[in-house]
Enzyme design. Structure first.
Site, short mmCIF file in Angstrom:
data_model
loop_
_atom_site.label_atom_id
_atom_site.label_comp_id
_atom_site.label_asym_id
_atom_site.label_seq_id
_atom_site.Cartn_x
_atom_site.Cartn_y
_atom_site.Cartn_z
N HIS A 113 0.84 -1.27 -0.08
CA HIS A 113 0.19 0.16 0.18
C HIS A 113 0.54 1.32 -0.16
O HIS A 113 2.18 1.04 0.45
CB HIS A 113 -0.60 -0.04 1.81
CG HIS A 113 -1.84 1.15 1.85
ND1 HIS A 113 -2.64 1.61 0.10
CD2 HIS A 113 -2.62 1.79 2.30
CE1 HIS A 113 -3.33 2.75 1.10
NE2 HIS A 113 -2.76 2.89 1.90
N GLU A 232 -33.21 -7.68 5.07
CA GLU A 232 -33.23 -6.26 4.18
C GLU A 232 -31.75 -5.66 3.83
O GLU A 232 -32.03 -4.96 2.51
CB GLU A 232 -35.50 -6.18 4.34
CG GLU A 232 -35.97 -6.80 4.04
CD GLU A 232 -36.29 -7.97 3.24
OE1 GLU A 232 -35.69 -7.15 1.87
OE2 GLU A 232 -36.67 -8.83 3.71
#
Length: 336
Positions: A113, A232
């Protein structure tokens, strides 16, 4: 257009006679070091003997004579190539105190990184190569795909090319961890760092988790059961992301109901508004100008007490965490 490379473009023999020191044996560290060793590279893992990962590294070393474990300073002294695979917030301190004094002319310093190089937290000497090899997947996947004869795509970048062969070394290393089987993409330290931080903050972590939490809260505050809200707005996120991951938005929209697809088109832009997009641009500016990096390092240098740990505790106490834990107990397949 971004350049792509495969094993046929890489020369693993560039690493012949070289010793790679992998500093750290966490998620990425164990994958890099084990894959390299099984690709025939001489590997040293820089690891404290009191590390929680030491026993696992020692077990692998017992079956691989080209894989050794040393203290960090000794590993750096013995290595030709040093890969830093420790957390961003401690990488500069480890490098400056334990690695830099042992770096010699012609050595290679690697990162997965670009954070510490791009924001000048690590300022390497001028007579070494500085490169990046960054797999685009977690360490356990880098390892498991390699074992299966496959690979995880990886980014490479060259920051400093003292030897004139820095790119060849980056390609060889990427091939050694299996990335050449899937594809190696050439970028820059700046591009990798800034896009990675932005993606994490605006979409993958900050954006997605806040969106899921807002959806959960909206349903619960409207009187719906938290279990229904969790299913949901949170549980089913994986189903959607898996479809996108395997075939893009088109496959996801093909796979869902017409009702869901119509709702997608009708509602998405009402949530991600012009104001949201402007805020994303501001987040990107704060990454580009170093504001985020400075704040992040200050937070960790002060012991993470100002925001980080307090926010972690508050987030862990949210109702969705308790609801999710109870529902996951019903899902035997998650316990594998």
């Amino acid at each position: 257009m971004i350049k792509k490379y495969y094993d046929s473009d890489c020369n693993l023999s560039v690493l012949d006679g070289k010793t790679v020191a992998v500093i750290g044996f966490g998620s990425q560290g164990h994958a890099h070091s084990e894959n390299l060793a099984e690709s025939g590279v001489n590997v040293i893992v820089g690891l404290r003997k009191d590390s929680g990962h030491y026993a696992k590294a020692a077990a692998f070393a017992a079956d691989h004579p080209n894989f050794r474990i040393m203290e960090v300073e000794d590993a750096a002294e013995a290595a030709d190539i040093v890969m830093m695979l420790v957390p961003d917030e401690i990488a500069a301190d480890i490098y400056n105190k334990q690695i830099a004094p042992h770096m010699k002319e012609g050595n290679v310093l690697c990162f997965a990184h670009g954070f510490n190089i791009h924001f000048n937290l690590v300022q390497p000497q001028k007579d070494i190569d500085v490169i990046m090899i960054a797999p685009k997947g977690p360490g356990h996947t880098v390892r498991s795909q390699y074992v299966e004869g496959k690979g995880v795509p990886s980014l490479i970048a060259v920051y400093q090319d003292y030897s004139g062969r820095a790119k060849d070394i980056a390609l060889a290393y990427a091939s050694g961890i299996g990335a050449g089987r899937a594809g190696i993409l050439e970028t820059s330290f700046r591009e990798e760092t800034e896009t990675d931080l932005f993606g994490e903050q605006a979409v993958l972590c900050g954006g997605v988790t806040e969106l899921m939490k807002a959806g959960f809260d909206t349903l619960v505050e409207a009187g719906y059961e938290p279990e229904m809200a969790y299913f949901e707005c949170i549980h089913e996120m994986k189903l959607i992301v898996d479809l996108i991951n395997s075939g893009g938005f088109a496959k996801m929209r093909y796979s869902i109901s017409n009702t869901a697809e119509y709702g997608d088109y009708r509602t998405g832009r009402r949530l991600i508004t012009k104001e949201t997009r402007e805020e994303m641009k501001q987040i990107l500016r704060e990454i580009q100008d170093g504001t985020f990096a400075s704040e992040f390092m200050q937070e960790f240098s002060s012991g993470r007490k100002a925001k980080f740990l307090a926010t972690r505790r508050l987030e862990s106490e949210h109702q969705l965490e308790k609801t999710g834990a109870e529902l996951r107990e019903m899902m035997s397949w998650l316990k594998k």
